[in-house]
Design a protein around this motif. Structure first.
Motif, PDB file in Angstrom:
ATOM      1  N   ARG A  11      54.356 122.135  94.542  1.00  0.00           N
ATOM      2  CA  ARG A  11      55.400 120.640  94.487  1.00  0.00           C
ATOM      3  C   ARG A  11      54.508 120.002  93.278  1.00  0.00           C
ATOM      4  NH1 ARG A  11      56.831 118.563 100.551  1.00  0.00           N
ATOM      5  NH2 ARG A  11      58.635 120.162 100.424  1.00  0.00           N
ATOM      6  N   GLU A  12      53.545 120.020  93.137  1.00  0.00           N
ATOM      7  CA  GLU A  12      52.315 119.347  92.566  1.00  0.00           C
ATOM      8  C   GLU A  12      52.893 120.044  90.935  1.00  0.00           C
ATOM      9  OE1 GLU A  12      47.921 116.756  93.638  1.00  0.00           O
ATOM     10  OE2 GLU A  12      48.030 119.770  93.162  1.00  0.00           O
ATOM     11  N   ASP A  13      52.343 121.168  90.743  1.00  0.00           N
ATOM     12  CA  ASP A  13      52.222 122.037  90.187  1.00  0.00           C
ATOM     13  C   ASP A  13      54.183 121.517  89.179  1.00  0.00           C
ATOM     14  OD1 ASP A  13      50.097 123.006  90.458  1.00  0.00           O
ATOM     15  OD2 ASP A  13      50.811 125.008  91.508  1.00  0.00           O
ATOM     16  N   LEU A  14      55.038 121.208  89.995  1.00  0.00           N
ATOM     17  CA  LEU A  14      56.418 121.086  89.561  1.00  0.00           C
ATOM     18  C   LEU A  14      56.444 119.719  88.702  1.00  0.00           C
ATOM     19  CD1 LEU A  14      58.615 123.426  92.811  1.00  0.00           C
ATOM     20  CD2 LEU A  14      58.333 124.038  89.801  1.00  0.00           C
ATOM     21  N   ALA A  15      55.600 118.976  89.517  1.00  0.00           N
ATOM     22  CA  ALA A  15      55.427 117.608  89.299  1.00  0.00           C
ATOM     23  C   ALA A  15      54.790 117.521  87.595  1.00  0.00           C
ATOM     24  CB  ALA A  15      55.235 116.332  89.799  1.00  0.00           C
ATOM     25  N   ALA A  16      53.393 118.266  87.552  1.00  0.00           N
ATOM     26  CA  ALA A  16      52.373 118.068  86.317  1.00  0.00           C
ATOM     27  C   ALA A  16      54.241 119.107  85.102  1.00  0.00           C
ATOM     28  CB  ALA A  16      51.531 118.866  86.462  1.00  0.00           C
ATOM     29  N   LYS A  18      56.699 118.957  84.638  1.00  0.00           N
ATOM     30  CA  LYS A  18      57.858 117.882  84.688  1.00  0.00           C
ATOM     31  C   LYS A  18      57.744 116.417  83.540  1.00  0.00           C
ATOM     32  CE  LYS A  18      62.439 115.840  86.340  1.00  0.00           C
ATOM     33  NZ  LYS A  18      63.108 116.303  87.122  1.00  0.00           N
ATOM     34  N   LEU A  19      56.350 116.171  84.151  1.00  0.00           N
ATOM     35  CA  LEU A  19      55.485 114.918  83.836  1.00  0.00           C
ATOM     36  C   LEU A  19      55.468 115.545  81.885  1.00  0.00           C
ATOM     37  CD1 LEU A  19      54.267 112.662  83.454  1.00  0.00           C
ATOM     38  CD2 LEU A  19      52.426 113.441  84.271  1.00  0.00           C
ATOM     39  N   ARG A  20      54.255 117.040  82.378  1.00  0.00           N
ATOM     40  CA  ARG A  20      54.575 117.674  80.070  1.00  0.00           C
ATOM     41  C   ARG A  20      55.279 118.029  79.406  1.00  0.00           C
ATOM     42  NH1 ARG A  20      49.372 118.084  83.915  1.00  0.00           N
ATOM     43  NH2 ARG A  20      48.264 116.550  83.921  1.00  0.00           N
ATOM     44  N   ASP A  21      56.843 118.469  80.114  1.00  0.00           N
ATOM     45  CA  ASP A  21      57.134 118.578  79.496  1.00  0.00           C
ATOM     46  C   ASP A  21      58.891 118.231  79.157  1.00  0.00           C
ATOM     47  OD1 ASP A  21      59.311 120.908  77.795  1.00  0.00           O
ATOM     48  OD2 ASP A  21      58.651 122.665  79.243  1.00  0.00           O
ATOM     49  N   PRO A  22      58.812 117.606  77.984  1.00  0.00           N
ATOM     50  CA  PRO A  22      60.325 116.791  78.190  1.00  0.00           C
ATOM     51  C   PRO A  22      61.860 117.947  78.383  1.00  0.00           C
ATOM     52  CG  PRO A  22      58.928 117.294  75.453  1.00  0.00           C
ATOM     53  CD  PRO A  22      58.217 117.811  76.870  1.00  0.00           C
ATOM     54  N   ALA A  23      61.419 119.331  78.248  1.00  0.00           N
ATOM     55  CA  ALA A  23      62.307 119.897  78.309  1.00  0.00           C
ATOM     56  C   ALA A  23      63.076 120.023  79.650  1.00  0.00           C
ATOM     57  CB  ALA A  23      62.363 121.593  77.208  1.00  0.00           C
ATOM     58  N   ALA A  24      61.784 120.209  80.220  1.00  0.00           N
ATOM     59  CA  ALA A  24      62.243 120.360  81.459  1.00  0.00           C
ATOM     60  C   ALA A  24      63.123 119.374  82.141  1.00  0.00           C
ATOM     61  CB  ALA A  24      60.814 119.960  82.780  1.00  0.00           C
ATOM     62  N   GLY A  80      41.590 124.547  88.005  1.00  0.00           N
ATOM     63  CA  GLY A  80      41.897 122.753  88.516  1.00  0.00           C
ATOM     64  C   GLY A  80      43.330 122.609  89.180  1.00  0.00           C
ATOM     65  N   ARG A  81      43.899 121.337  89.381  1.00  0.00           N
ATOM     66  CA  ARG A  81      45.237 121.250  89.948  1.00  0.00           C
ATOM     67  C   ARG A  81      45.933 120.275  88.924  1.00  0.00           C
ATOM     68  NH1 ARG A  81      43.599 116.585  94.553  1.00  0.00           N
ATOM     69  NH2 ARG A  81      46.284 117.104  94.260  1.00  0.00           N
ATOM     70  N   ARG A  82      46.869 120.904  89.030  1.00  0.00           N
ATOM     71  CA  ARG A  82      48.309 120.529  87.934  1.00  0.00           C
ATOM     72  C   ARG A  82      48.209 121.163  86.427  1.00  0.00           C
ATOM     73  NH1 ARG A  82      46.125 116.198  91.092  1.00  0.00           N
ATOM     74  NH2 ARG A  82      45.212 115.669  89.212  1.00  0.00           N
ATOM     75  N   PHE A  83      47.288 122.182  87.073  1.00  0.00           N
ATOM     76  CA  PHE A  83      47.286 123.033  85.801  1.00  0.00           C
ATOM     77  C   PHE A  83      48.366 123.044  84.461  1.00  0.00           C
ATOM     78  CE2 PHE A  83      45.801 127.196  83.780  1.00  0.00           C
ATOM     79  CZ  PHE A  83      45.668 126.756  82.470  1.00  0.00           C
ATOM     80  N   GLU A  98      35.983 128.214  83.188  1.00  0.00           N
ATOM     81  CA  GLU A  98      36.730 127.003  84.750  1.00  0.00           C
ATOM     82  C   GLU A  98      36.829 125.598  84.100  1.00  0.00           C
ATOM     83  OE1 GLU A  98      32.736 125.818  86.332  1.00  0.00           O
ATOM     84  OE2 GLU A  98      31.608 127.362  85.214  1.00  0.00           O
ATOM     85  N   VAL A  99      38.424 125.676  84.382  1.00  0.00           N
ATOM     86  CA  VAL A  99      39.384 124.711  83.529  1.00  0.00           C
ATOM     87  C   VAL A  99      39.219 123.339  84.756  1.00  0.00           C
ATOM     88  CG1 VAL A  99      42.084 124.106  83.394  1.00  0.00           C
ATOM     89  CG2 VAL A  99      40.835 125.996  82.708  1.00  0.00           C
ATOM     90  N   GLY A 100      39.158 122.655  84.322  1.00  0.00           N
ATOM     91  CA  GLY A 100      39.083 121.137  85.105  1.00  0.00           C
ATOM     92  C   GLY A 100      40.599 120.756  85.568  1.00  0.00           C
ATOM     93  N   ASP A 101      40.821 119.831  86.305  1.00  0.00           N
ATOM     94  CA  ASP A 101      42.368 119.251  86.663  1.00  0.00           C
ATOM     95  C   ASP A 101      43.117 119.139  85.629  1.00  0.00           C
ATOM     96  OD1 ASP A 101      41.628 119.874  89.611  1.00  0.00           O
ATOM     97  OD2 ASP A 101      40.823 117.762  89.918  1.00  0.00           O
ATOM     98  N   ASP A 102      44.556 118.864  85.559  1.00  0.00           N
ATOM     99  CA  ASP A 102      45.639 117.927  84.081  1.00  0.00           C
ATOM    100  C   ASP A 102      45.800 118.091  83.690  1.00  0.00           C
ATOM    101  OD1 ASP A 102      46.348 116.088  86.589  1.00  0.00           O
ATOM    102  OD2 ASP A 102      44.649 115.275  86.709  1.00  0.00           O
ATOM    103  N   VAL A 103      44.826 119.764  83.339  1.00  0.00           N
ATOM    104  CA  VAL A 103      44.627 120.682  81.642  1.00  0.00           C
ATOM    105  C   VAL A 103      45.692 121.096  81.515  1.00  0.00           C
ATOM    106  CG1 VAL A 103      43.612 122.797  80.732  1.00  0.00           C
ATOM    107  CG2 VAL A 103      41.955 120.831  81.941  1.00  0.00           C
ATOM    108  N   MET A 104      46.006 120.663  79.799  1.00  0.00           N
ATOM    109  CA  MET A 104      47.543 121.320  79.975  1.00  0.00           C
ATOM    110  C   MET A 104      47.017 122.668  78.579  1.00  0.00           C
ATOM    111  SD  MET A 104      50.723 119.498  78.215  1.00  0.00           S
ATOM    112  CE  MET A 104      52.140 120.193  77.353  1.00  0.00           C
ATOM    113  N   LEU A 105      47.438 123.470  78.392  1.00  0.00           N
ATOM    114  CA  LEU A 105      47.374 124.462  77.231  1.00  0.00           C
ATOM    115  C   LEU A 105      48.861 124.837  76.654  1.00  0.00           C
ATOM    116  CD1 LEU A 105      44.978 127.786  79.153  1.00  0.00           C
ATOM    117  CD2 LEU A 105      44.132 125.345  78.000  1.00  0.00           C
TER     118      LEU A 105
END
Length: 192
Positions: A11-16, A18-24, A80-83, A98-105
């Motif tokens: 659920r957290e991944d799906l929310a992340a 949706k938050l980061r991709d305006p096309a979602a 990390g979380r919400r990647f 090592e990748v932290g939380d809330d990272v976007m690639l």
């Protein structure tokens, strides 16, 4: 991550995403059609196997995921979380990354090594970092939290928190007050 913890992470991944991709458009669309999420979910299973000594099975799983998604995440990498990986094709994340939380690639990003020595040889990416398309972050360096790495940048040196990194080789600089860094994540225009 079994049961309710796994469901909470999904659920957290799906929310992340949706938050980061305006096309979602919906959670269902994201869950079924986003290869970046599929690669992350598979990585979590492969990483769990890797940590418990099932190295061959973990590597086999990561290679199957690479074949299916175009995204290669070594099972030894710590994520990390919400990647979120947007588009994702061509992303490579090395074993000791090592990748932290809330990272976007974005697509074409490499978190790679520069040496064949054993030990830590891949980057550490802090929380809340965004890495633009085609960027290469190489070696056992640390990118501070909240930093932005521009498209096609080549980063080989540490950067403090809240840095802007652009160019080849990339040089860190502090953010300017009110600076909109979204444009740094798009591919630069080249004129001949």
């Amino acid at each position: 991550m079994i049961g309710s913890a796994a469901l909470a992470a999904v659920r957290e991944d799906l929310a992340a995403a949706k938050l980061r991709d305006p096309a979602a458009r919906s959670g269902l669309e994201i869950a079924l059609l986003y290869p970046g999420l599929h690669a992350i979910w598979a990585h979590r299973v492969d990483h769990w196997l890797w940590q418990r000594g099932y190295r061959f099975v973990a590597r086999a799983g990561s290679q199957i995921t690479r074949w299916l998604t175009g995204i290669e995440i070594h099972p030894g990498a710590t994520i990390g979380r919400r990647f979120f990986i947007d588009h994702g094709m061509g992303v490579v994340i090395g074993e000791t990354a090592e990748v932290g939380d809330d990272v976007m690639l974005y697509h074409g990003v490499t978190l790679g090594g520069r040496t064949r020595d054993s030990g830590k040889r891949h980057p550490t990416i802090g929380d809340g970092v965004a890495v633009g398309a085609g960027a290469k972050v190489l070696g056992p360096i640390t990118i501070g939290a909240g930093s932005v790495i521009g498209a096609n940048a080549v980063v080989t040196k540490d950067a403090p928190a809240d840095s802007i990194l652009v160019g080849v080789p990339a040089k860190p600089r502090a953010r300017r007050i009110g600076e909109d860094t979204r444009a740094l994540l798009t591919v630069p225009e080249y004129f001949i």
